[in-house]
Scaffold this motif. Sequence first.
Motif, short mmCIF file in Angstrom:
data_model
loop_
_atom_site.label_atom_id
_atom_site.label_comp_id
_atom_site.label_asym_id
_atom_site.label_seq_id
_atom_site.Cartn_x
_atom_site.Cartn_y
_atom_site.Cartn_z
N VAL A 78 0.81 -1.13 -0.05
CA VAL A 78 -0.16 0.07 0.06
C VAL A 78 0.87 1.32 0.07
O VAL A 78 0.55 2.10 -0.83
CB VAL A 78 -0.90 0.06 1.09
CG1 VAL A 78 -1.55 1.40 1.41
CG2 VAL A 78 -2.03 -1.16 0.99
N ASN A 79 1.80 1.32 1.04
CA ASN A 79 2.78 2.41 0.90
C ASN A 79 3.48 2.58 -0.46
O ASN A 79 3.42 3.94 -0.73
CB ASN A 79 3.80 2.18 2.14
CG ASN A 79 2.98 2.25 3.41
OD1 ASN A 79 2.07 2.79 3.82
ND2 ASN A 79 3.62 1.93 4.57
N ASN A 82 1.07 3.94 -3.15
CA ASN A 82 0.75 5.24 -2.84
C ASN A 82 2.00 6.32 -3.25
O ASN A 82 1.78 7.18 -3.72
CB ASN A 82 0.52 5.42 -1.53
CG ASN A 82 -0.47 6.51 -1.04
OD1 ASN A 82 -1.16 7.29 -1.63
ND2 ASN A 82 0.20 7.50 -0.11
N PHE A 101 -2.78 4.76 -7.10
CA PHE A 101 -3.85 5.13 -5.75
C PHE A 101 -4.80 4.15 -5.70
O PHE A 101 -5.11 3.46 -4.56
CB PHE A 101 -4.33 6.48 -6.03
CG PHE A 101 -3.24 7.46 -5.77
CD1 PHE A 101 -2.31 7.31 -4.90
CD2 PHE A 101 -3.35 8.69 -6.54
CE1 PHE A 101 -1.23 8.55 -4.65
CE2 PHE A 101 -2.31 9.70 -6.50
CZ PHE A 101 -1.16 9.59 -5.37
N ALA A 104 -3.79 0.85 -4.42
CA ALA A 104 -3.31 0.96 -2.95
C ALA A 104 -4.78 0.73 -2.28
O ALA A 104 -5.12 0.13 -1.23
CB ALA A 104 -2.99 2.38 -2.55
N LEU A 105 -6.03 1.50 -2.73
CA LEU A 105 -7.34 1.24 -2.09
C LEU A 105 -7.63 -0.31 -2.19
O LEU A 105 -8.28 -0.84 -1.21
CB LEU A 105 -8.43 2.23 -2.87
CG LEU A 105 -8.22 3.46 -2.49
CD1 LEU A 105 -9.46 4.14 -3.35
CD2 LEU A 105 -8.50 3.78 -1.05
N HIS A 108 -6.03 -1.83 0.58
CA HIS A 108 -6.52 -1.49 1.91
C HIS A 108 -7.52 -2.36 2.22
O HIS A 108 -7.83 -2.92 3.20
CB HIS A 108 -6.71 0.13 1.82
CG HIS A 108 -5.82 1.02 2.32
ND1 HIS A 108 -5.46 0.89 3.78
CD2 HIS A 108 -5.01 1.65 1.79
CE1 HIS A 108 -4.68 1.98 3.73
NE2 HIS A 108 -4.41 2.44 2.82
N SER A 116 -6.88 4.90 5.18
CA SER A 116 -6.76 5.10 3.80
C SER A 116 -7.25 6.42 3.27
O SER A 116 -7.46 6.90 2.05
CB SER A 116 -7.76 4.00 3.24
OG SER A 116 -9.24 4.30 3.83
N ASN A 118 -5.66 9.23 3.24
CA ASN A 118 -4.73 10.09 2.41
C ASN A 118 -4.86 9.56 0.88
O ASN A 118 -4.75 10.34 0.14
CB ASN A 118 -3.27 9.91 2.93
CG ASN A 118 -2.76 8.46 3.06
OD1 ASN A 118 -3.48 7.44 3.03
ND2 ASN A 118 -1.51 8.51 2.80
N VAL A 119 -5.23 8.24 0.75
CA VAL A 119 -5.13 7.46 -0.57
C VAL A 119 -6.45 8.26 -1.27
O VAL A 119 -6.46 8.86 -2.63
CB VAL A 119 -5.44 6.25 -0.75
CG1 VAL A 119 -5.33 5.76 -2.00
CG2 VAL A 119 -4.09 5.51 0.05
N TYR A 120 -7.63 8.37 -0.63
CA TYR A 120 -8.79 8.97 -1.12
C TYR A 120 -8.41 10.59 -1.52
O TYR A 120 -8.70 10.94 -2.54
CB TYR A 120 -10.02 9.05 -0.20
CG TYR A 120 -10.61 7.57 -0.23
CD1 TYR A 120 -11.46 7.29 -1.32
CD2 TYR A 120 -10.43 6.65 0.79
CE1 TYR A 120 -12.05 6.00 -1.30
CE2 TYR A 120 -10.86 5.62 0.73
CZ TYR A 120 -11.85 5.23 -0.37
OH TYR A 120 -12.57 3.95 -0.10
N ASN A 122 -5.48 11.71 -2.16
CA ASN A 122 -4.55 11.79 -3.45
C ASN A 122 -5.29 11.66 -4.74
O ASN A 122 -5.07 12.24 -5.60
CB ASN A 122 -3.26 10.85 -3.16
CG ASN A 122 -2.65 11.09 -2.17
OD1 ASN A 122 -2.32 12.23 -1.75
ND2 ASN A 122 -1.88 9.99 -1.40
#
Length: 183
Positions: A78-79, A82, A101, A104-105, A108, A116, A118-120, A122
Amino acid sequence: LMHLGDSYRNDSEYEKALECFSESKTIYHSIGDEERVLMVSLNEAILHWNRGDYDKCIKMELEVLMLAEKQGYPKMQVNSSNNIGLAYTDKGEYKKAISYFERALVLHRKNKLPDSANVYQNLGNCYYYLKNSDSAAKYYDTALELYNLTNDMKGKMRMLSNMGNIKLDQNNLTDALALYKQA
């Protein structure tokens, strides 16, 4: 040494940081701690991102991503996904960023990982840069909900400000001002 390298990186002493990261990886390799090797590699990739060397950052992050998948470290996947998305965002390659991204979701959700928002955020930023206000707002709304759940005031302020920017772009000054005041 890894933490010392992080300190040097944060102080923009990149050569000293790289020395610490290199020594750290050697030590972790010697004791068979491959997870720590990957963590140091992530930090080294971030250093290249900090320097504006996005291609080198992406290359390192892709290596970390491949090894994290192989070794079964979902949080690191994930990291890394992202971070690749952030590097592509800074390069202005928003569609590539969005794909990482979104990846990554998926990770997650699949691994039931927290944090999560910060991914949303981004994703919202990328759609905003692509002038897709509806999609940006959708992702900002989700990020705002998640920041509210975790009581992350800085995250909440960023989302309200970003949402205000959308309203300002739409020439909706009343709603923009209300969102900026909430931020």
